[in-house]
Motif scaffolding. Structure first.
Motif, short mmCIF file in Angstrom:
data_model
loop_
_atom_site.label_atom_id
_atom_site.label_comp_id
_atom_site.label_asym_id
_atom_site.label_seq_id
_atom_site.Cartn_x
_atom_site.Cartn_y
_atom_site.Cartn_z
N GLN A 186 1.82 1.74 -3.41
CA GLN A 186 0.70 2.16 -4.25
C GLN A 186 0.39 3.63 -4.09
O GLN A 186 -0.04 4.31 -5.02
CB GLN A 186 -0.54 1.31 -3.94
CG GLN A 186 -0.45 -0.08 -4.51
CD GLN A 186 -1.64 -0.94 -4.14
OE1 GLN A 186 -2.05 -0.96 -2.97
NE2 GLN A 186 -2.20 -1.65 -5.09
N SER A 187 0.61 4.15 -2.87
CA SER A 187 0.30 5.55 -2.64
C SER A 187 1.27 6.48 -3.39
O SER A 187 1.06 7.69 -3.45
CB SER A 187 0.30 5.87 -1.14
OG SER A 187 1.61 5.82 -0.65
N MET A 232 -1.90 12.89 -2.14
CA MET A 232 -0.88 11.97 -1.63
C MET A 232 0.50 12.31 -2.20
O MET A 232 1.47 11.58 -1.95
CB MET A 232 -1.24 10.52 -1.98
CG MET A 232 -2.48 10.00 -1.27
SD MET A 232 -2.36 10.11 0.52
CE MET A 232 -1.14 8.84 0.84
N ARG A 283 0.83 -1.21 0.00
CA ARG A 283 0.00 0.00 0.00
C ARG A 283 0.86 1.26 0.00
O ARG A 283 0.54 2.25 -0.65
CB ARG A 283 -0.94 0.00 1.21
CG ARG A 283 -1.97 -1.07 1.19
CD ARG A 283 -3.11 -0.76 0.23
NE ARG A 283 -4.11 -1.79 0.33
CZ ARG A 283 -4.19 -2.86 -0.45
NH1 ARG A 283 -3.35 -3.00 -1.46
NH2 ARG A 283 -5.12 -3.77 -0.26
N ALA A 284 1.95 1.23 0.75
CA ALA A 284 2.84 2.38 0.78
C ALA A 284 3.37 2.66 -0.63
O ALA A 284 3.43 3.81 -1.07
CB ALA A 284 3.99 2.14 1.75
N ARG A 302 -8.03 14.46 -4.93
CA ARG A 302 -7.82 13.42 -3.92
C ARG A 302 -6.54 12.64 -4.20
O ARG A 302 -5.76 12.34 -3.28
CB ARG A 302 -9.01 12.46 -3.90
CG ARG A 302 -8.83 11.31 -2.94
CD ARG A 302 -10.02 10.41 -2.89
NE ARG A 302 -10.24 9.70 -4.14
CZ ARG A 302 -11.21 8.83 -4.34
NH1 ARG A 302 -12.10 8.59 -3.38
NH2 ARG A 302 -11.35 8.22 -5.50
N ALA A 303 -6.32 12.31 -5.48
CA ALA A 303 -5.10 11.57 -5.83
C ALA A 303 -3.86 12.44 -5.64
O ALA A 303 -2.84 11.98 -5.12
CB ALA A 303 -5.19 11.08 -7.28
N GLU A 320 -8.71 12.33 3.36
CA GLU A 320 -8.70 10.95 3.87
C GLU A 320 -7.30 10.32 3.78
O GLU A 320 -6.77 9.83 4.79
CB GLU A 320 -9.72 10.12 3.08
CG GLU A 320 -9.85 8.68 3.56
CD GLU A 320 -10.56 8.57 4.90
OE1 GLU A 320 -11.20 9.54 5.33
OE2 GLU A 320 -10.43 7.51 5.53
N GLY A 321 -6.72 10.32 2.59
CA GLY A 321 -5.40 9.69 2.41
C GLY A 321 -4.33 10.34 3.26
O GLY A 321 -3.63 9.67 4.04
N VAL A 325 -5.05 9.48 7.08
CA VAL A 325 -5.01 8.09 7.50
C VAL A 325 -3.68 7.43 7.15
O VAL A 325 -3.11 6.70 7.95
CB VAL A 325 -6.18 7.30 6.85
CG1 VAL A 325 -6.09 5.83 7.21
CG2 VAL A 325 -7.50 7.89 7.29
N VAL A 326 -3.19 7.72 5.95
CA VAL A 326 -1.99 7.01 5.49
C VAL A 326 -0.71 7.75 5.87
O VAL A 326 0.26 7.15 6.30
CB VAL A 326 -2.06 6.79 3.97
CG1 VAL A 326 -0.81 6.09 3.47
CG2 VAL A 326 -3.30 6.00 3.61
N LEU A 357 -15.46 8.20 -5.84
CA LEU A 357 -15.36 9.05 -4.65
C LEU A 357 -16.02 8.32 -3.47
O LEU A 357 -16.92 7.50 -3.66
CB LEU A 357 -16.05 10.39 -4.88
CG LEU A 357 -15.37 11.30 -5.90
CD1 LEU A 357 -16.17 12.58 -6.07
CD2 LEU A 357 -13.94 11.62 -5.48
N PHE A 358 -15.57 8.63 -2.25
CA PHE A 358 -16.18 8.05 -1.06
C PHE A 358 -17.53 8.74 -0.83
O PHE A 358 -17.58 9.93 -0.53
CB PHE A 358 -15.27 8.22 0.15
CG PHE A 358 -13.89 7.65 -0.08
CD1 PHE A 358 -13.73 6.41 -0.67
CD2 PHE A 358 -12.76 8.36 0.28
CE1 PHE A 358 -12.47 5.87 -0.89
CE2 PHE A 358 -11.49 7.84 0.07
CZ PHE A 358 -11.35 6.59 -0.52
#
Ligand SMILES: Nc1ncnc2c1ncn2[C@@H]1O[C@H](COP(=O)(O)OP(=O)(O)O)[C@@H](O)[C@H]1O
Ligand SMILES: [Mg+2]
Lengths: 254, 308
Positions: free
Chosen positions: A89-90, A166, A86-87, A162-163, A113-114, A117-118, A101-102
């Motif tokens: 992928q981010s 990160m 995941r790290a 959103r993308a 969010e990202g 949380v991440v 979208l959430f």
């Protein structure tokens, strides 16, 4: 120019259906690469293999100094635990055809969010940066709206923000305008054009030939799970050597 | 076939068309008045029958607030709340397991649903109540070592029986709720770098909760009623208390009516709570936007499938 992404011999099958037949691709930092090709030729699958939403059956993807999903260990690829995958992928921002979208989060909530949380940013910091990005895609005024209250073009611009939140090394776009009403395509392409101008590394699957011609540094045409043509837009789009590519282009340019 | 201009006697020549302000006479519905009248009449007959029947309404009123009954209703509420909480916990745990990548976890969750949804809840209550016949002692090293009959009191048996059974239903509901959150959002979370656990907690479950809330409301109402089954295992909840009273004074129907009044009061309060909960959580969900008419309009809506 230093390499951002290097895909080596990517193969992918679903059951007995071989969708990707050994693809090689290199993308340099700051480069904009557009992938064209008929529907069903494996473009989405290829993009999803690059960020490991699908695990390739053969080959691997190298991104910014590491192999996606694996660790080179005594000459073999050792699969990574999910947290480390995941790290990785981010590092790759992904924009989907259907926005994804959430639904239970506001526009601002989607973008923070990202980072929260991440990456463990505080809410204040994440929000401040998110507002900057929403400004950049022209969606700051809608920060407290929910996705269901937005048009398709607005949703896609939020998805891009959103993308970007990160701070990915590379942005991947999978037909970002294909689900949009024609009059909403322009606003999304405009945002993407600005990103390209700002030096963002981008891999864009698209049917917008005009965008590819204008923005792309290189164009790839995929047919039946193979790269049939690759090169500068002028060359590929106006004088393709491969007859099947010529047929495909004459159809989409008509 | 060519379309022929037909000239039936009803044909209306343009010249006869009325002006825009022409009077409109609405259709009358005499049938509605007749059927409504018949129903009202039947209601009146039923009410009268009960009013003059062999019921001492003063006894009903007298026992409505009797200490034993009120205490019993307290137990009813407590059993229902504990069993529902247990059911929700089990429902989420097994619902998530049901969609696990691990086939053994999936199988365990399937087995749980198969067993507890496939047998009557009354039977399950009796088995829990008599579990000491199978396991005389409850022994968990370092935790507990006691006689089973001391551990599984009628209250514990009731909560276990009702809760574990409810959990098997909610497992399927949670599974459906999780499945209905589209896969794209999960993938988006992954590309942001969120782990499966973070994705489940922050993206999938919050949307699932919203979807299953109406079901939980129905579960609460159902649970309040099903808790009366605990009367059969000597749990002193309301119905059991009522039975013990009428075994002595013989006022059978009066005490059953007392229970009916309390159950109706309970389910009504729960329905109102369910309405506000749904309205609150439905705010941004696509489903609940049409229901803004207030509680009573909502309460009279056609019942959903499976609404208890
Ligand atoms: N998850 C999947 N399971 C089975 N087949 C799939 C899956 N994803 C894609 N395919 C198949 O792979 C082929 C390529 O699909 P895709 O990569 O979506 O093409 P494109 O994006 O170029 O239209 C199609 O034939 C599609 O049916
Ligand atoms: Mg596609």
């Amino acid at each position: 120019m230093s390499l951002a992404v290097k895909a080596v011999g990517i193969r992918k099958s679903f059951g007995s259906h071989e969708v990707l037949k050994g693809l090689d691709l290199e993308v340099a930092y700051g480069e904009v690469l557009c992938i064209l090709g008929p529907s069903g030729s494996g473009k989405s699958t290829f993009l999803r293999c690059i960020n490991h939403l699908e695990t390739p059956n053969g080959g691997y993807v190298w991104v910014d100094g590491a192999i996606m999903g694996y660790e080179l260990n005594r000459g073999a690829l050792q699969e990574l635990p999910v947290k480390r995958l995941r790290a990785q992928q981010s590092q790759l921002g992904m924009v989907f055809q259907h926005f994804n979208l959430f639904a239970h989060r506001t526009v601002l909530g989607n973008v923070i969010e990202g980072p929260m949380v991440v990456r463990g940013l505080s809410r204040d910091e994440a929000e401040a940066r998110a507002m900057g990005l929403l400004e950049q895609v022209g969606m700051a005024a809608k920060a407290s709206s929910y996705p269901s209250q937005l048009s398709g073009g607005q949703k896609q611009r939020v998805a891009i923000a959103r993308a970007l939140a990160m701070e990915p090394r590379v942005m991947l776009f999978d037909e970002p305008t294909s689900a949009l009403d024609p009059e909403l395509v322009g606003e999304v392409l405009e945002v993407m054009r600005n990103l390209a101008r700002g030096g963002t590394t981008m891999i864009v699957v698209t049917h917008e030939i005009g965008f590819a011609r204008e923005v792309a540094d290189r164009v790839v045409v995929m047919i039946d799970g193979e790269i049939r043509e690759m090169g500068a837009p002028q060359q590929v789009l106006s004088d393709p050597g491969d007859p099947r590519v010529r047929t495909f282009l004459s159809r989409v340019l008509a | 076939m060519p379309h022929l201009p037909h000239s039936s006697p009803a044909a209306l020549p343009l010249i006869d068309l009325p002006g825009p302000d022409v009077t409109v006479r609405r259709l009358r519905h005499p049938g509605r008045w007749v059927s409504g009248g018949i129903v009202l009449l039947l209601l009146a007959v039923i009410v009268r029958a009960f009013a003059v029947g062999q019921i001492q309404w003063t006894v009903v009123g007298q026992f409505l607030t009797a200490g034993v009954i009120v205490t019993g209703f307290g137990w009813t509420l407590l059993i229902s709340a504990c069993a529902l909480a247990l059911g929700v916990v089990l429902g989420f745990a097994f619902g998530i397991m049901r969609l696990s990548e691990n086939p053994i976890l999936r199988f365990a969750a399937w087995l749980y649903v198969w067993v507890f949804r496939g047998t009557p809840v009354l039977l399950q209550l009796l088995i829990w109540f008599n579990i000491a016949l199978v396991f005389p002692r409850l022994y968990l090293p370092g935790l507990i070592d006691a006689r089973m009959v001391d551990v599984v009191t009628p209250f514990v048996a009731a909560v276990l029986g009702l809760g574990v059974n409810e959990g098997s239903y909610l497992t399927e509901v949670v599974r459906g709720g999780i499945g209905s959150v589209d896969r794209g959002q999960k993938e988006a979370a992954h590309t942001l770098g969120m782990t499966p656990g973070q994705t489940m907690r922050r993206i999938i479950l919050p949307q699932t909760v919203r979807l299953i809330l109406p079901v939980l409301g129905n579960s609460a109402i159902g649970m309040l009623k099903f808790s009366s089954l605990a009367a059969t295992i000597a749990m002193g909840e309301m119905l059991n208390a009522a039975q013990r009273i009428y075994f002595i004074n013989g006022a059978v129907i009066e005490l059953l009516f007392v229970c009916a009044v309390w159950y109706l009061a309970g389910t009504t309060v729960l329905s109102i709570g369910q309405y506000y909960l749904e309205r609150h959580f439905g705010r941004d969900a696509a489903t609940a936007t049409s229901d803004r008419r207030g509680f009573w309009a909502w309460a009279r809506r056609p019942a959903a499938r499976g609404e208890a």
